[in-house]
Design a protein around this motif. Structure first.
Motif, PDB file in Angstrom:
ATOM      1  N   ILE A 191      10.098  -2.072  -4.994  1.00  0.00           N
ATOM      2  CA  ILE A 191      10.918  -2.406  -3.832  1.00  0.00           C
ATOM      3  C   ILE A 191      11.952  -3.455  -4.220  1.00  0.00           C
ATOM      4  N   ALA A 192      11.541  -4.442  -5.001  1.00  0.00           N
ATOM      5  CA  ALA A 192      12.465  -5.474  -5.459  1.00  0.00           C
ATOM      6  C   ALA A 192      13.579  -4.879  -6.318  1.00  0.00           C
ATOM      7  N   GLU A 193      13.243  -3.896  -7.136  1.00  0.00           N
ATOM      8  CA  GLU A 193      14.267  -3.218  -7.943  1.00  0.00           C
ATOM      9  C   GLU A 193      15.267  -2.490  -7.056  1.00  0.00           C
ATOM     10  N   HIS A 198       0.813  -1.208   0.000  1.00  0.00           N
ATOM     11  CA  HIS A 198       0.000   0.000   0.000  1.00  0.00           C
ATOM     12  C   HIS A 198       0.853   1.268   0.000  1.00  0.00           C
ATOM     13  N   TYR A 199       2.130   1.130   0.297  1.00  0.00           N
ATOM     14  CA  TYR A 199       3.030   2.288   0.308  1.00  0.00           C
ATOM     15  C   TYR A 199       3.903   2.368  -0.936  1.00  0.00           C
ATOM     16  N   ASP A 200       4.127   1.243  -1.580  1.00  0.00           N
ATOM     17  CA  ASP A 200       4.930   1.244  -2.803  1.00  0.00           C
ATOM     18  C   ASP A 200       4.642  -0.043  -3.562  1.00  0.00           C
ATOM     19  N   ARG A 222      19.305  -3.185  -6.968  1.00  0.00           N
ATOM     20  CA  ARG A 222      20.255  -2.114  -7.287  1.00  0.00           C
ATOM     21  C   ARG A 222      21.137  -1.758  -6.100  1.00  0.00           C
ATOM     22  N   LEU A 223      20.535  -1.718  -4.901  1.00  0.00           N
ATOM     23  CA  LEU A 223      21.209  -1.105  -3.769  1.00  0.00           C
ATOM     24  C   LEU A 223      21.477  -2.039  -2.605  1.00  0.00           C
ATOM     25  N   GLY A 224      20.839  -3.206  -2.602  1.00  0.00           N
ATOM     26  CA  GLY A 224      20.954  -4.111  -1.479  1.00  0.00           C
ATOM     27  C   GLY A 224      19.859  -3.889  -0.457  1.00  0.00           C
ATOM     28  N   PHE A 225      19.738  -4.815   0.467  1.00  0.00           N
ATOM     29  CA  PHE A 225      18.633  -4.785   1.426  1.00  0.00           C
ATOM     30  C   PHE A 225      18.643  -3.571   2.355  1.00  0.00           C
ATOM     31  N   PRO A 226      19.770  -3.199   2.955  1.00  0.00           N
ATOM     32  CA  PRO A 226      19.735  -2.054   3.892  1.00  0.00           C
ATOM     33  C   PRO A 226      19.274  -0.759   3.234  1.00  0.00           C
ATOM     34  N   ALA A 227      19.790  -0.452   2.043  1.00  0.00           N
ATOM     35  CA  ALA A 227      19.407   0.783   1.370  1.00  0.00           C
ATOM     36  C   ALA A 227      17.956   0.724   0.905  1.00  0.00           C
ATOM     37  N   LEU A 253      12.138   2.382   1.838  1.00  0.00           N
ATOM     38  CA  LEU A 253      10.800   2.014   2.282  1.00  0.00           C
ATOM     39  C   LEU A 253      10.443   2.731   3.580  1.00  0.00           C
ATOM     40  N   GLN A 254      11.365   2.780   4.533  1.00  0.00           N
ATOM     41  CA  GLN A 254      11.087   3.422   5.815  1.00  0.00           C
ATOM     42  C   GLN A 254      10.736   4.897   5.651  1.00  0.00           C
ATOM     43  N   SER A 255      11.275   5.524   4.607  1.00  0.00           N
ATOM     44  CA  SER A 255      10.985   6.950   4.393  1.00  0.00           C
ATOM     45  C   SER A 255       9.528   7.185   4.031  1.00  0.00           C
TER      46      SER A 255
END
Length: 258
Positions: free
Chosen positions: A51-53, A44-46, A57-62, A67-69
């Motif tokens: 998110i998978a992309e 519902h947020y994205d 591209r950036l790895g799980f932490p990034a 997402l947290q933003s």
């Protein structure tokens, strides 16, 4: 997976065009749907593919930071958002109308409440456009004042979906590359202009999530409602309301590391 079917036991009462639905968590139901619920709320947020992309591209932490933003941070804003999300899922699972726009993706700020109708269901019965105007409330302790204020919102604009809310949904559908979305968006945009739908094709839903279960005012509210449209009054009883919401959003923001 059907979220509510797997998660909850329900009792449903129907009297003419009035429906009173009560949901309680079934034994083991929460554990059964926890992963599915986290993914559903996340969506519902994205878009999940976006998110998978980010992960690729950036790895799980990034990706988790991105997402947290978008996720609300205060208990109040999380509670309000979760009420809207669960209402949306219930409409699509139990009524069969679409809630075609995940409006939380368009919030001005992650802890700001959006204006307008909380959710709008739309679809066709035969060739006829059908709408559902909804209000969602999520409270640790549900009381009469919350129910009364929600009913006032449902009744405003002569019970019709507010023009700004309907136009928002219409315009998002018209931006889609899907022809069916475009057709529905065009019909919704036309409805803003001509207001052709009669009240018996604009149903109402009051959806509540609460720690104290169904307050007596819910049944009284439904009893006082008219019979010119379908009315749905719904309560989802979550005993540990606040702790449940905190846990859900913790799981939503945790993308893991593999």
């Amino acid at each position: 997976m059907k979220l509510f079917e797997e998660w909850c036991d329900s009792t449903k009462e129907e009297d003419e065009r009035k429906r009173y639905w009560l949901y309680t968590e079934s034994p083991g139901g929460r554990a059964k749907v926890s992963g599915h619920l986290a993914v559903t709320v996340r969506s519902h947020y994205d878009r999940l593919e976006r998110i998978a992309e980010d992960v690729a591209r950036l790895g799980f932490p990034a990706a988790a930071e991105i997402l947290q933003s978008a996720l609300p941070q205060t208990p109040k804003s999380r509670s309000g958002d979760l009420g809207e999300i669960l209402a949306t899922e219930l409409v699509e699972e139990e009524i069969g109308l679409r809630v075609p726009v995940r409006r939380l993706r368009y919030k001005d700020g992650r802890s700001m409440a959006m204006r307008g109708d909380d959710f709008i269901g739309a679809g066709y019965l035969g060739e006829h456009l059908w709408l559902l105007k909804g209000e969602a409330k999520s409270n640790a302790v549900l009381g009469k004042s919350t129910v009364t204020s929600a009913r006032k919102v449902l009744d405003r604009d002569s019970g019709r979906c507010t023009p700004d809310s309907l136009l928002f949904v219409a315009n998002r559908l018209l931006e889609s590359t899907d022809a069916a979305d475009n057709a529905l968006g065009r019909d919704l945009r036309d409805e803003v202009g001509v207001k052709a739908l009669s009240s018996d094709r604009i149903d109402h839903m009051l959806f509540t999530v609460s720690g104290n279960g169904p307050h007596a005012s819910l049944r009284a509210d439904l009893g006082a409602a008219g019979v010119d449209r379908d009315h749905y009054v719904v309560n989802l009883h979550i005993d540990d309301h606040q702790a449940f919401i905190a846990k859900v959003f913790k799981e939503v923001g945790d993308l893991g590391n593999n």
